[in-house]
Design a protein around this motif. Sequence first.
Motif, short mmCIF file in Angstrom:
data_model
loop_
_atom_site.label_atom_id
_atom_site.label_comp_id
_atom_site.label_asym_id
_atom_site.label_seq_id
_atom_site.Cartn_x
_atom_site.Cartn_y
_atom_site.Cartn_z
N ASN A 188 0.54 -1.38 0.31
CA ASN A 188 -0.06 -0.45 -0.17
C ASN A 188 1.04 1.57 -0.13
O ASN A 188 2.18 1.32 0.69
N HIS A 213 -11.95 5.33 -0.21
CA HIS A 213 -12.98 4.11 -0.40
C HIS A 213 -12.85 3.28 1.46
O HIS A 213 -12.12 3.67 2.08
N ASP A 246 -7.33 -1.35 4.69
CA ASP A 246 -6.16 -1.49 4.09
C ASP A 246 -5.96 0.09 3.93
O ASP A 246 -4.89 0.97 3.43
N HIS A 247 -7.05 1.34 4.05
CA HIS A 247 -7.49 2.84 3.04
C HIS A 247 -7.43 3.68 4.42
O HIS A 247 -7.12 4.39 4.68
N ASP A 282 -8.17 2.89 -4.75
CA ASP A 282 -7.91 1.20 -6.11
C ASP A 282 -9.26 1.40 -6.97
O ASP A 282 -9.48 0.45 -6.84
N HIS A 293 -1.93 0.91 -4.01
CA HIS A 293 -0.86 0.13 -4.24
C HIS A 293 0.12 0.30 -5.36
O HIS A 293 -0.28 0.47 -5.99
FE FE Z 1 -6.06 -1.50 -1.49
#
Ligand code: FE
Length: 259
Positions: A13, A56, A60-61, A131, A169
């Motif tokens: 990331n 979003h 992981d964000h 993403d 990413h």
């Molecule tokens: Fe992601």
Amino acid sequence: MTSVLHVCAFEDNYIWLIRDPGAPERVAIVDPGDAEPVLLALEAQRLKPVAILCTHHHGDHVGGVEEILQHYNIPVYGPARERIPALTHPLKEGDRIQLADSDLSFSLLDVPGHTAGHITYYGMGAVFCGDTLFSAGCGRLFEGTAEQMHASLSKLAALPETTAMYCGHEYTEANLRFALTVEPDNHDAQAHQTQVRAQRAQNLATLPSTIGLERRINPFLRSAIPSVRHATEKHLQQTLKSEVAVFAALRRWKDSFRG
Ligand code: FE
Ligand code: ZN
């Protein structure tokens, strides 16, 4: 174009820190999936965050949002249609934001497909696309349809070609293996692969890309190009009647691709 720093998190990331052109120690934090590397970077480089921008709802964000707020009292911008921790400014297509105490301003684009409410921030000569669009690739369809994603990608592809593209990413090298399987004779993709391999060998980021480069190398922006359609039809052994059908088939092909 404004200056942007990156913080690495998890496997691959990127968390982007966008500098305020008027006061470069001030930064907006994009998609902080993890707080710790962000807090370390802010401290080490004596940066002062002015806002958090989320594209979003995936962990992981947004996973680091609340911990960052324990250290800094700053607003959190994000999609109105998704659950973002501590969201203060829900956003949708057409909104424009001016971040407090800074020269940073962005307009908002809705780009559903990867998630149902995914947004991107466009401004300062750059687009922060989470993403949705990756270099030489695109996000998986978790909550949206191929039709929605195709429309979202077309919206991004229509931005000025010099627009710097910052995505969530570091997938470029693997994406290019797929891109060159679809279009083995794409000279721009070949040349870019050489550059990307050299960058990755030194552990350098391959981003930002530009919208202009992506139009030339990214198969997911090229479903109208005859060679892309023919390769996809050949892979599927089936005739594809529309650009969206080509896009949907390309996405499925990539899902099962082991390059
Ligand atoms: Fe992601
Ligand atoms: Zn995601």
